[in-house]
Design a protein around this motif. Structure first.
Motif, PDB file in Angstrom:
ATOM      1  N   ASP A 139     -32.947 -31.105  66.069  1.00 55.56           N
ATOM      2  CA  ASP A 139     -33.676 -31.101  67.346  1.00 55.56           C
ATOM      3  C   ASP A 139     -34.754 -32.183  67.336  1.00 55.56           C
ATOM      4  O   ASP A 139     -35.063 -32.782  68.365  1.00 55.56           O
ATOM      5  CB  ASP A 139     -34.349 -29.731  67.598  1.00 55.56           C
ATOM      6  CG  ASP A 139     -33.415 -28.749  68.296  1.00 55.56           C
ATOM      7  OD1 ASP A 139     -32.588 -28.142  67.601  1.00 55.56           O
ATOM      8  OD2 ASP A 139     -33.514 -28.602  69.531  1.00 55.56           O
ATOM      9  N   SER A 182     -25.757 -28.271  64.941  1.00 55.75           N
ATOM     10  CA  SER A 182     -24.628 -29.049  64.404  1.00 55.75           C
ATOM     11  C   SER A 182     -24.457 -30.395  65.098  1.00 55.75           C
ATOM     12  O   SER A 182     -23.582 -31.168  64.730  1.00 55.75           O
ATOM     13  CB  SER A 182     -23.339 -28.244  64.574  1.00 55.75           C
ATOM     14  OG  SER A 182     -23.056 -28.071  65.957  1.00 55.75           O
ATOM     15  N   ARG A 183     -25.270 -30.664  66.102  1.00 56.06           N
ATOM     16  CA  ARG A 183     -25.060 -31.842  66.953  1.00 56.06           C
ATOM     17  C   ARG A 183     -24.862 -33.119  66.163  1.00 56.06           C
ATOM     18  O   ARG A 183     -25.743 -33.573  65.444  1.00 56.06           O
ATOM     19  CB  ARG A 183     -26.233 -31.976  67.941  1.00 56.06           C
ATOM     20  CG  ARG A 183     -27.566 -32.226  67.290  1.00 56.06           C
ATOM     21  CD  ARG A 183     -28.714 -32.119  68.280  1.00 56.06           C
ATOM     22  NE  ARG A 183     -28.887 -30.737  68.741  1.00 56.06           N
ATOM     23  CZ  ARG A 183     -30.003 -30.262  69.294  1.00 56.06           C
ATOM     24  NH1 ARG A 183     -31.031 -31.058  69.473  1.00 56.06           N
ATOM     25  NH2 ARG A 183     -30.084 -29.003  69.672  1.00 56.06           N
ATOM     26  N   GLU A 184     -23.683 -33.727  66.323  1.00 56.30           N
ATOM     27  CA  GLU A 184     -23.415 -35.014  65.673  1.00 56.30           C
ATOM     28  C   GLU A 184     -24.208 -36.118  66.357  1.00 56.30           C
ATOM     29  O   GLU A 184     -24.335 -37.229  65.824  1.00 56.30           O
ATOM     30  CB  GLU A 184     -21.905 -35.298  65.711  1.00 56.30           C
ATOM     31  CG  GLU A 184     -21.440 -36.301  64.682  1.00 56.30           C
ATOM     32  CD  GLU A 184     -19.944 -36.214  64.431  1.00 56.30           C
ATOM     33  OE1 GLU A 184     -19.457 -35.122  64.065  1.00 56.30           O
ATOM     34  OE2 GLU A 184     -19.250 -37.237  64.614  1.00 56.30           O
ATOM     35  N   HIS A 185     -24.769 -35.792  67.510  1.00 57.67           N
ATOM     36  CA  HIS A 185     -25.657 -36.726  68.212  1.00 57.67           C
ATOM     37  C   HIS A 185     -26.768 -37.221  67.275  1.00 57.67           C
ATOM     38  O   HIS A 185     -27.248 -38.347  67.440  1.00 57.67           O
ATOM     39  CB  HIS A 185     -26.292 -36.042  69.424  1.00 57.67           C
ATOM     40  CG  HIS A 185     -25.297 -35.456  70.394  1.00 57.67           C
ATOM     41  ND1 HIS A 185     -24.516 -34.367  70.092  1.00 57.67           N
ATOM     42  CD2 HIS A 185     -24.973 -35.810  71.657  1.00 57.67           C
ATOM     43  CE1 HIS A 185     -23.749 -34.074  71.128  1.00 57.67           C
ATOM     44  NE2 HIS A 185     -23.998 -34.929  72.084  1.00 57.67           N
ATOM     45  N   TRP A 203     -25.195 -40.002  65.396  1.00 56.26           N
ATOM     46  CA  TRP A 203     -24.976 -41.143  66.319  1.00 56.26           C
ATOM     47  C   TRP A 203     -26.284 -41.818  66.686  1.00 56.26           C
ATOM     48  O   TRP A 203     -26.336 -43.039  66.822  1.00 56.26           O
ATOM     49  CB  TRP A 203     -24.266 -40.664  67.597  1.00 56.26           C
ATOM     50  CG  TRP A 203     -22.949 -40.006  67.345  1.00 56.26           C
ATOM     51  CD1 TRP A 203     -22.066 -40.262  66.337  1.00 56.26           C
ATOM     52  CD2 TRP A 203     -22.361 -38.953  68.124  1.00 56.26           C
ATOM     53  NE1 TRP A 203     -20.974 -39.435  66.447  1.00 56.26           N
ATOM     54  CE2 TRP A 203     -21.116 -38.631  67.529  1.00 56.26           C
ATOM     55  CE3 TRP A 203     -22.754 -38.246  69.272  1.00 56.26           C
ATOM     56  CZ2 TRP A 203     -20.278 -37.629  68.032  1.00 56.26           C
ATOM     57  CZ3 TRP A 203     -21.919 -37.266  69.779  1.00 56.26           C
ATOM     58  CH2 TRP A 203     -20.688 -36.960  69.164  1.00 56.26           C
ATOM     59  N   LEU A 218     -28.628 -34.113  75.073  1.00 54.88           N
ATOM     60  CA  LEU A 218     -27.242 -33.746  74.746  1.00 54.88           C
ATOM     61  C   LEU A 218     -26.342 -33.781  75.972  1.00 54.88           C
ATOM     62  O   LEU A 218     -25.147 -33.521  75.876  1.00 54.88           O
ATOM     63  CB  LEU A 218     -27.186 -32.354  74.100  1.00 54.88           C
ATOM     64  CG  LEU A 218     -28.000 -32.172  72.816  1.00 54.88           C
ATOM     65  CD1 LEU A 218     -27.735 -30.805  72.215  1.00 54.88           C
ATOM     66  CD2 LEU A 218     -27.683 -33.260  71.804  1.00 54.88           C
ATOM     67  N   THR A 219     -26.923 -34.063  77.129  1.00 55.04           N
ATOM     68  CA  THR A 219     -26.086 -34.183  78.326  1.00 55.04           C
ATOM     69  C   THR A 219     -25.498 -35.590  78.444  1.00 55.04           C
ATOM     70  O   THR A 219     -24.713 -35.858  79.340  1.00 55.04           O
ATOM     71  CB  THR A 219     -26.891 -33.863  79.595  1.00 55.04           C
ATOM     72  OG1 THR A 219     -27.980 -34.774  79.691  1.00 55.04           O
ATOM     73  CG2 THR A 219     -27.441 -32.446  79.547  1.00 55.04           C
ATOM     74  N   GLU A 220     -25.900 -36.475  77.537  1.00 50.28           N
ATOM     75  CA  GLU A 220     -25.336 -37.827  77.545  1.00 50.28           C
ATOM     76  C   GLU A 220     -23.898 -37.785  77.027  1.00 50.28           C
ATOM     77  O   GLU A 220     -23.579 -37.007  76.135  1.00 50.28           O
ATOM     78  CB  GLU A 220     -26.168 -38.769  76.655  1.00 50.28           C
ATOM     79  CG  GLU A 220     -27.623 -38.910  77.082  1.00 50.28           C
ATOM     80  CD  GLU A 220     -27.785 -39.581  78.446  1.00 50.28           C
ATOM     81  OE1 GLU A 220     -26.806 -40.139  78.957  1.00 50.28           O
ATOM     82  OE2 GLU A 220     -28.902 -39.520  78.997  1.00 50.28           O
ATOM     83  N   ILE A 221     -23.055 -38.618  77.609  1.00 46.77           N
ATOM     84  CA  ILE A 221     -21.674 -38.634  77.118  1.00 46.77           C
ATOM     85  C   ILE A 221     -21.298 -39.982  76.489  1.00 46.77           C
ATOM     86  O   ILE A 221     -20.133 -40.249  76.250  1.00 46.77           O
ATOM     87  CB  ILE A 221     -20.656 -38.227  78.213  1.00 46.77           C
ATOM     88  CG1 ILE A 221     -20.912 -38.995  79.494  1.00 46.77           C
ATOM     89  CG2 ILE A 221     -20.715 -36.723  78.465  1.00 46.77           C
ATOM     90  CD1 ILE A 221     -19.866 -38.750  80.570  1.00 46.77           C
ATOM     91  N   THR A 222     -22.331 -40.816  76.235  1.00 48.41           N
ATOM     92  CA  THR A 222     -22.091 -41.998  75.407  1.00 48.41           C
ATOM     93  C   THR A 222     -23.108 -42.005  74.269  1.00 48.41           C
ATOM     94  O   THR A 222     -24.226 -41.518  74.430  1.00 48.41           O
ATOM     95  CB  THR A 222     -22.255 -43.328  76.202  1.00 48.41           C
ATOM     96  OG1 THR A 222     -23.628 -43.463  76.588  1.00 48.41           O
ATOM     97  CG2 THR A 222     -21.365 -43.346  77.437  1.00 48.41           C
ATOM     98  N   LYS A 223     -22.697 -42.542  73.144  1.00 51.76           N
ATOM     99  CA  LYS A 223     -23.587 -42.591  71.981  1.00 51.76           C
ATOM    100  C   LYS A 223     -24.747 -43.563  72.249  1.00 51.76           C
ATOM    101  O   LYS A 223     -25.886 -43.315  71.844  1.00 51.76           O
ATOM    102  CB  LYS A 223     -22.801 -43.036  70.743  1.00 51.76           C
ATOM    103  CG  LYS A 223     -21.689 -42.044  70.391  1.00 51.76           C
ATOM    104  CD  LYS A 223     -20.810 -42.513  69.234  1.00 51.76           C
ATOM    105  CE  LYS A 223     -19.670 -41.516  69.047  1.00 51.76           C
ATOM    106  NZ  LYS A 223     -18.753 -41.891  67.957  1.00 51.76           N
ATOM    107  N   ALA A 278     -32.579 -31.657  72.423  1.00 59.23           N
ATOM    108  CA  ALA A 278     -31.427 -31.125  73.161  1.00 59.23           C
ATOM    109  C   ALA A 278     -31.322 -31.681  74.573  1.00 59.23           C
ATOM    110  O   ALA A 278     -30.231 -31.766  75.116  1.00 59.23           O
ATOM    111  CB  ALA A 278     -31.504 -29.603  73.201  1.00 59.23           C
TER     112      ALA A 278
END
Lengths: 428, 179
Positions: free
Chosen positions: B19, B74-77, B80, B27-32, B24
Motif C-alpha cells: 500500500d 498481493s498487488r503486482e502493481h 510494476w 489500482l484503477t489504472e490499467i496500464t503499468k 490502492a
C-alpha cells in the motif's frame, strides 16, 4: 514420515518439480476480481494468448469498487465482463449478484477440502478454512493460472497454531487472530502455512474459521488452513449431497486430508484463549495489538463493519446485539457493508438491517470499498476508524487516516460511545 | 542474461508494505506506465513524508532496504511501479512471499542478504555520496562501490527456480513454453 494437510494437498496436485524445493501445482480454482485481473487479460490479449485453461474452474467477480464509481473502475468492470462472456465463464458475478470474493465464493460452494486455490488477492488464504491450500498471488501468477491452470510454490513448511481453552463471552475469532499476529509479528510466518487446530477451532463455525484464516497473511503466511470436519461438511452439504451418501460419509472422506499424527511442523504456537480480552490494533502494522481496555477512550470518527474478514451474518448479528435499541454517538459515522447479497438478504429477514438503520448506520451494498480506501467510506486526514477489516496500514482507508482493527462486537461498542470501548459493559 | 545493477537508493525501514509502494487509489489504472509518478508517494520515514520526487530517488536503479519488504496486498502493481521507474533490483534482509514471487515472475530481482551485509551496505552511505551496485548472477554476489566507504562485496543465495524465471524473462514465458 507423516504429512501435514498442506503437504498432502501439494502431493496430490504436483505437476512438476522445476528445481529443488520448488513445486508446480495443478490448480482447482482460479479466482479473479476486477482490480488485479484486467491487466492480466489485456496482457494475454496483447500477446495473442487470450485463452483460459478451463472456464468451469475460473470464478470471477467484480467486488472491489462496485457499482463503478468512475470511468476507470467502469472500464475495469467492462474488461472483466467482456472476458467472462468471451470465454463462457459461467461463474461470473456482476452488480446485484456480486459480493466480497472471499465471502461470496465459499457461499457458492466453490471451495472443497483438498483443493488448490489461487487469486490475485492476498486474502485468498481465507479459503483455507475449508481444508484447502489457498494462496494469494500476483497478476503474473494469476495470468499463468488462467492460461495453464498451474502455479509454482516453494515446498510448504507448516506452523501449527493450537488454540485451546474456552473463548470468553464477547471474545471472537477476530480477537484470537489479532493476538496470534501480535505474537508471531508481521513476518513471523513468511513462507509458511499456518495450520489452525485444537478444541477452539473444532468448536468454531465456518464463519469464524474464515476470519482466522483470512488474516494469516498478516503474519506473512502463504495460507491459513483448518482441518475439514463435520462442520465443513454441514456448510458444504447443499453442494456435495450428490457426492456422498450422508454427512457422516462426507466427514469421513474429508479425514484423508487431516495432518498425520507424526507430521513434522516448522514450529508450534499454543494459545489458551480462556483469559483473552477483546483485541485492538494501534499504529500502522497489524501486529501492533493491545487489549482493548488499554486503548479505551481513543476517539473514533467512523465505524466500519464489513469486509472478507468480518462482513458475514454472524458478524452482523454480533454487532446488532449491541446496537439493538441504542443509537450510535452523534460524532460517529457508522457504515455497514454486508459482504454478499445473501448475507444482506438474511440480515433483512432477521430484522438486523433495521437495527443498524435505527441506530444511525448507513447500510451499503456488498463491496470491498473502504477497507482499502477505494470508495464508500474513505477517511479524511487525521480521522480514526474502528474497523472490522484486516489492515491498518498507513493510508489504507485514506491518506492520513488511522484504522483500528477489532471485532464486530467491539466496533459496535465504539459506534455507541464514539470511542474505543470494551464491549463487556454492553453484555448481559 | 540481462544485466542488473546501477545507482542505489537506500531506505532504512522494515515492513514497507505494498500500500505504501503504490496506494490502492491507483489500482484503477490499467496500464503499468500510469503508476510511474506514484511510487512510494505515501511512504512515511521517521515520522516524515518521503520525498519521492528527489533526484537521487528518481535516478535509482537498485533499492536497498531492511526486512519484510513488500508485505500486505498481493498487488503486482508494486513491482510494476518499481519497474516503470527503472528499478529492477531490490536488496533486503527478507521479503514478503507474494512480492518476492512477483519480482521473479516479472524477471527482475529480489535479493536477500544477511543482516550484517545489509548493515555494511548502509554504512557505505553514512557520509553521503552516490553508491553503485552491480549484481553478478554467475557468482551470486552483489558489489557495492562509492559513498565514503570504498567497496563491499556480499554473497547471496538465490532459489534455483527463481533464477530460471529471470533467465526466461519471467513466469509467463517460462510456463508458456513448459506447461
Amino acid at each position: 514420515m507423516g504429512q501435514t494437510i498442506a503437504e498432502k494437498i501439494f502431493a496430490a496436485h504436483l505437476r512438476d518439480t522445476p528445481a529443488l524445493g520448488s513445486m508446480v501445482l495443478d490448480i482447482d480454482v482460479v479466482m479473479c476480481h476486477e482490480i488485479t485481473t484486467p491487466i492480466a487479460i489485456m496482457d494475454l490479449m496483447e500477446k495473442g494468448m487470450d485463452r483460459v485453461f478451463n472456464p468451469s474452474k475460473i470464478k470471477a467477480v467484480i467486488d472491489h469498487v462496485t457499482p463503478a464509481k468512475d470511468s476507470k473502475t467502469a472500464m475495469q468492470a467492462k474488461i472483466m465482463r467482456d472476458w467472462a462472456r468471451r470465454h463462457d465463464i459461467k461463474d461470473f458475478f456482476d452488480v446485484g449478484r456480486n459480493g466480497v470474493c472471499h465471502a461470496l465464493f465459499p457461499e457458492k460452494g466453490f471451495i472443497r477440502p483438498g483443493n488448490t486455490v489461487i487469486m490475485g488477492d492476498s486474502h485468498t488464504c481465507t479459503h483455507g478454512a475449508f481444508g484447502a491450500f489457498a494462496a494469494g498471488v500476483g497478476t503474473t501468477d494469476l495470468e499463468v493460472g488462467i492460461l495453464k491452470g498451474v502455479c509454482a510454490f516453494r515446498k510448504p513448511e507448516t506452523m501449527k497454531i493450537e488454540i485451546t481453552g474456552t473463548l470468553p463471552k464477547g471474545v471472537y475469532a477476530k480477537d484470537v487472530i489479532l493476538n496470534i499476529i501480535k505474537q508471531l509479528t508481521v513476518n513471523g510466518a513468511t513462507d509458511k502455512v499456518m495450520e489452525f487446530c485444537g478444541p477452539v477451532v473444532e468448536a468454531m463455525n465456518m464463519s469464524s474459521r474464515m476470519t482466522l484464516c483470512n488474516m494469516a497473511v498478516e503474519a506473512g503466511a502463504t495460507s491459513g488452513i483448518c482441518l475439514p470436519d463435520r462442520t465443513t461438511a454441514e456448510y458444504l452439504w447443499p453442494f456435495i449431497q450428490g457426492d456422498y451418501a450422508s454427512l457422516e460419509a462426507a466427514t469421513e472422506a474429508f479425514r484423508k486430508w487431516h495432518s498425520d499424527t507424526d507430521a513434522v511442523y516448522a514450529g508450534t504456537l499454543t494459545i489458551d484463549v480462556s483469559t483473552l480480552k477483546p483485541q485492538v490494533t494501534h499504529g500502522y502494522k497489524p501486529d501492533q495489538v493491545k487489549d482493548i481496555n488499554e486503548m479505551a477512550g481513543t476517539k473514533i470518527d467512523q465505524v466500519y463493519i464489513g469486509s472478507c474478514t468480518n462482513g458475514r451474518i454472524e458478524d452482523i448479528r454480533a454487532a446488532a446485539s449491541i446496537l439493538k435499541g441504542r443509537a450510535i454517538a452523534n460524532s460517529v459515522r457508522g457504515i455497514l457493508t454486508p459482504a454478499t447479497p445473501a448475507i444482506y438478504s438474511q440480515a433483512l429477514d432477521e430484522g438486523l438491517i433495521k437495527v443498524f438503520m435505527d441506530a444511525g448506520f448507513c447500510v451499503l451494498n456488498p463491496t470491498c470499498g473502504a477497507c482499502l480506501g477505494m470508495s464508500s467510506g474513505v477517511l479524511a486526514e487525521g480521522e480514526a476508524c474502528a474497523s472490522t477489516t484486516n489492515r491498518n496500514f498507513n493510508g489504507r482507508m485514506g491518506k492520513g487516516g488511522m484504522v483500528h482493527l477489532m471485532s464486530p462486537l467491539s466496533a459496535a461498542a465504539a459506534a455507541v460511545t464514539g470511542e474505543i470501548t470494551d464491549p463487556a459493559q454492553f453484555l448481559n | 542474461m540481462k544485466q542488473f545493477g546501477g545507482s542505489a537508493f537506500f531506505i532504512d525501514r522494515s515492513d514497507i508494505n505494498t500500500d505504501e509502494i503504490i496506494p490502492a487509489k491507483y489500482l484503477t489504472e490499467i496500464t503499468k506506465r500510469a503508476l510511474q509518478p506514484h511510487l512510494l508517494e505515501d511512504l512515511i520515514l521517521d515520522g516524515k513524508e518521503f520525498d519521492s520526487k528527489a533526484p537521487d530517488f528518481q535516478a535509482a536503479e537498485v533499492l536497498v532496504t531492511r526486512s519484510n519488504f513488500g508485505c500486505g496486498s498481493s498487488r503486482e502493481h508494486a513491482v510494476w511501479a518499481l519497474e516503470v521507474n527503472g528499478i529492477n533490483v531490490v536488496i533486503g534482509e527478507s521479503f514478503a512471499r507474494i512480492f518476492r514471487q512477483n519480482m521473479f515472475n516479472c524477471g527482475i530481482l529480489a535479493i536477500e542478504l544477511a543482516k550484517a551485509d545489509i548493515d555494511q551496505l548502509f554504512k557505505l552511505t553514512k557520509n553521503g555520496g552516490a553508491v553503485k551496485i552491480a549484481v553478478d548472477l554467475q557468482q551470486d554476489t552483489v558489489t557495492a562501490e562509492g559513498g565514503q566507504g570504498g567497496s563491499v562485496e556480499c554473497a547471496f543465495t538465490m532459489n534455483a527456480f527463481d533464477k530460471e524465471l529471470v533467465a526466461a524473462g519471467g513466469w509467463l514465458a517460462y510456463a508458456d513454453q513448459k506447461y
